[in-house]
Scaffold this motif. Structure first.
Motif, PDB file in Angstrom:
ATOM      1  N   ALA A  17     -15.973  20.345 -20.728  1.00 41.32           N
ATOM      2  CA  ALA A  17     -15.968  19.734 -22.062  1.00 41.32           C
ATOM      3  C   ALA A  17     -15.483  20.784 -23.054  1.00 41.32           C
ATOM      4  O   ALA A  17     -15.474  21.987 -22.764  1.00 41.32           O
ATOM      5  CB  ALA A  17     -17.349  19.230 -22.439  1.00 41.32           C
ATOM      6  N   HIS A  18     -15.082  20.322 -24.245  1.00 39.06           N
ATOM      7  CA  HIS A  18     -14.561  21.263 -25.219  1.00 39.06           C
ATOM      8  C   HIS A  18     -14.891  20.829 -26.649  1.00 39.06           C
ATOM      9  O   HIS A  18     -15.224  19.667 -26.907  1.00 39.06           O
ATOM     10  CB  HIS A  18     -13.034  21.387 -25.090  1.00 39.06           C
ATOM     11  CG  HIS A  18     -12.320  20.126 -25.454  1.00 39.06           C
ATOM     12  ND1 HIS A  18     -12.084  19.126 -24.534  1.00 39.06           N
ATOM     13  CD2 HIS A  18     -11.806  19.677 -26.643  1.00 39.06           C
ATOM     14  CE1 HIS A  18     -11.448  18.128 -25.127  1.00 39.06           C
ATOM     15  NE2 HIS A  18     -11.270  18.438 -26.399  1.00 39.06           N
ATOM     16  N   TYR A  19     -14.813  21.793 -27.528  1.00 41.55           N
ATOM     17  CA  TYR A  19     -14.935  21.533 -28.964  1.00 41.55           C
ATOM     18  C   TYR A  19     -14.225  22.674 -29.689  1.00 41.55           C
ATOM     19  O   TYR A  19     -13.886  23.707 -29.105  1.00 41.55           O
ATOM     20  CB  TYR A  19     -16.402  21.476 -29.400  1.00 41.55           C
ATOM     21  CG  TYR A  19     -17.046  22.833 -29.556  1.00 41.55           C
ATOM     22  CD1 TYR A  19     -17.162  23.442 -30.805  1.00 41.55           C
ATOM     23  CD2 TYR A  19     -17.526  23.520 -28.431  1.00 41.55           C
ATOM     24  CE1 TYR A  19     -17.725  24.693 -30.937  1.00 41.55           C
ATOM     25  CE2 TYR A  19     -18.100  24.772 -28.557  1.00 41.55           C
ATOM     26  CZ  TYR A  19     -18.196  25.362 -29.805  1.00 41.55           C
ATOM     27  OH  TYR A  19     -18.743  26.612 -29.932  1.00 41.55           O
ATOM     28  N   HIS A  20     -13.994  22.467 -30.974  1.00 46.22           N
ATOM     29  CA  HIS A  20     -13.475  23.538 -31.813  1.00 46.22           C
ATOM     30  C   HIS A  20     -14.108  23.400 -33.194  1.00 46.22           C
ATOM     31  O   HIS A  20     -14.194  22.288 -33.725  1.00 46.22           O
ATOM     32  CB  HIS A  20     -11.946  23.466 -31.927  1.00 46.22           C
ATOM     33  CG  HIS A  20     -11.346  24.715 -32.507  1.00 46.22           C
ATOM     34  ND1 HIS A  20     -11.334  24.966 -33.853  1.00 46.22           N
ATOM     35  CD2 HIS A  20     -10.783  25.794 -31.903  1.00 46.22           C
ATOM     36  CE1 HIS A  20     -10.773  26.146 -34.081  1.00 46.22           C
ATOM     37  NE2 HIS A  20     -10.427  26.670 -32.906  1.00 46.22           N
ATOM     38  N   GLY A 143     -11.336  18.220 -20.259  1.00 50.95           N
ATOM     39  CA  GLY A 143     -12.665  17.624 -20.221  1.00 50.95           C
ATOM     40  C   GLY A 143     -13.025  16.804 -21.437  1.00 50.95           C
ATOM     41  O   GLY A 143     -12.154  16.441 -22.249  1.00 50.95           O
ATOM     42  N   ALA A 144     -14.324  16.530 -21.543  1.00 47.12           N
ATOM     43  CA  ALA A 144     -14.830  15.663 -22.606  1.00 47.12           C
ATOM     44  C   ALA A 144     -14.682  16.328 -23.980  1.00 47.12           C
ATOM     45  O   ALA A 144     -14.907  17.526 -24.124  1.00 47.12           O
ATOM     46  CB  ALA A 144     -16.288  15.321 -22.348  1.00 47.12           C
ATOM     47  N   ASP A 145     -14.312  15.530 -24.968  1.00 41.82           N
ATOM     48  CA  ASP A 145     -14.172  16.013 -26.341  1.00 41.82           C
ATOM     49  C   ASP A 145     -15.520  15.842 -27.038  1.00 41.82           C
ATOM     50  O   ASP A 145     -15.994  14.730 -27.265  1.00 41.82           O
ATOM     51  CB  ASP A 145     -13.089  15.199 -27.054  1.00 41.82           C
ATOM     52  CG  ASP A 145     -12.805  15.710 -28.460  1.00 41.82           C
ATOM     53  OD1 ASP A 145     -13.678  16.387 -29.032  1.00 41.82           O
ATOM     54  OD2 ASP A 145     -11.711  15.427 -28.987  1.00 41.82           O
ATOM     55  N   LEU A 146     -16.172  16.963 -27.375  1.00 42.36           N
ATOM     56  CA  LEU A 146     -17.509  16.927 -27.975  1.00 42.36           C
ATOM     57  C   LEU A 146     -17.486  17.049 -29.502  1.00 42.36           C
ATOM     58  O   LEU A 146     -18.544  17.085 -30.127  1.00 42.36           O
ATOM     59  CB  LEU A 146     -18.372  18.058 -27.399  1.00 42.36           C
ATOM     60  CG  LEU A 146     -18.584  18.053 -25.875  1.00 42.36           C
ATOM     61  CD1 LEU A 146     -19.514  19.204 -25.488  1.00 42.36           C
ATOM     62  CD2 LEU A 146     -19.163  16.725 -25.405  1.00 42.36           C
ATOM     63  N   ASN A 147     -16.308  17.095 -30.083  1.00 43.64           N
ATOM     64  CA  ASN A 147     -16.224  17.346 -31.520  1.00 43.64           C
ATOM     65  C   ASN A 147     -16.956  16.299 -32.357  1.00 43.64           C
ATOM     66  O   ASN A 147     -17.714  16.638 -33.267  1.00 43.64           O
ATOM     67  CB  ASN A 147     -14.750  17.414 -31.951  1.00 43.64           C
ATOM     68  CG  ASN A 147     -14.057  18.660 -31.440  1.00 43.64           C
ATOM     69  OD1 ASN A 147     -14.477  19.768 -31.727  1.00 43.64           O
ATOM     70  ND2 ASN A 147     -12.988  18.466 -30.674  1.00 43.64           N
TER      71      ASN A 147
END
Length: 314
Positions: A17-20, A143-147
């Protein structure tokens, strides 16, 4: 046995998963509210500083056209006004920088608090679009977008709400525009006056613009990224030449105005008129402001137009 262990590890591997932080901020309602609240205050103070800057520029032009005839008191006032404008601009920028640092810090801390719950069961990486990838509208994140979920979590964070309220309560820097009447330099007298900056802008704006652009072009061409003392001295010499050019223009203009006022006075026009370099916004000068009436007289005077032809020629 080894194969079974490998399969077990694969089966229980966390999903990527990722975020920024920038993307979280874009999705955060609270972040949007903060940005919207800063805008009007910044614009209001910025406009006030810009207005002061315009007045200071008019003052500088009025003084430059006086050349050596400008009183020391007037030059000192010009320096004071210029420093005020620069100082207020720097103070506003510093305030904005500190706000951005504070907001960035509390939002970052809120994201860190939300990550354990939102990212539970994921192998979370920081990923966002930059450079060419961003220009193409792609992220290349895995992966999943956690933003969005992180944004929702921080928007519901009570601690963040208190921190934002505390930052928002900090007062924005304010200032009063400096005003002080300045001495009138005689043309035919000093009891009445014309605004030197306004007169120049009305009658020789192109000439002033050409001289200014020539100066800016010369300075840009001669100044390296890391100027030496010699470079700075050359730049100052070019600026001194520019001021000398304006002073010469001002001498022609003031002589022509004085002659036109003399002719007008014989026909009942305004007499006893001087040159006020200080804009009305900065306090003007003592006495009666007859700028509009004198401008009308000058525009109607054909002899005056010939006298300043050198200043108005293309």
């Amino acid at each position: 046995m080894i194969a079974l262990a490998a399969l077990a590890a694969f089966a229980f591997a966390a999903e990527p998963a990722h975020y920024h932080p920038d993307d979280v901020a874009k999705a955060s309602a609270r972040f949007a509210t903060v940005a919207e609240s800063m805008g009007p205050a910044f614009e209001a103070q910025g406009q006030k500083i810009a207005t002061l800057g315009v007045a200071v520029a008019e003052l500088e032009l009025g003084v430059a056209l006086l050349g050596a005839a400008a009183p020391a008191e007037l030059r000192a006032w010009m320096d004071t006004s210029r420093r005020k404008g620069v100082g207020e601009r720097l103070r506003l920028q510093r305030h904005v920088d500190l706000l951005q640092e504070d907001y960035g810090s509390v939002f970052g801390a809120a994201v860190e608090r939300a990550l354990p719950a939102v990212g539970k069961g994921f192998d979370v990486k920081v990923c966002g679009a930059t450079g060419v990838i961003a220009m193409m509208g792609r992220k290349n994140c895995v992966g999943a977008d956690l933003n969005t979920k992180l944004a929702a979590a921080i928007d519901a964070d009570p601690a963040l709400g208190g921190e934002l309220a505390s930052i928002a309560a900090v007062e924005w820097p304010t200032f009063e525009t400096p005003t002080a009447p300045q001495p009138v330099v005689a043309l035919t007298g000093t009891s009445r006056w014309v605004s030197g900056g306004r007169i120049a802008e009305k009658l020789m704006a192109a000439r002033v613009k050409d001289r200014r652009e020539a100066l800016e072009g010369a300075l840009e061409a001669m100044m390296p990224e890391e100027p030496t003392k010699a470079d700075l001295e050359k730049a100052q010499a070019r600026k001194d030449a520019y001021l000398a050019e304006l002073a010469a223009d001002g001498e022609v203009l003031r002589a022509a105005i004085a002659a036109a006022l003399g002719r007008a006075a014989k026909k009942g026009g305004a007499a006893d008129v001087g040159w006020c370099a200080n804009p009305v916004a900065l306090g003007g000068c003592a006495g009666e402001n007859v700028t509009d009436a004198v401008l009308a007289t000058l525009v109607a005077d054909k002899k005056f137009a010939k006298d300043i032809a050198v200043l108005t020629a293309e």
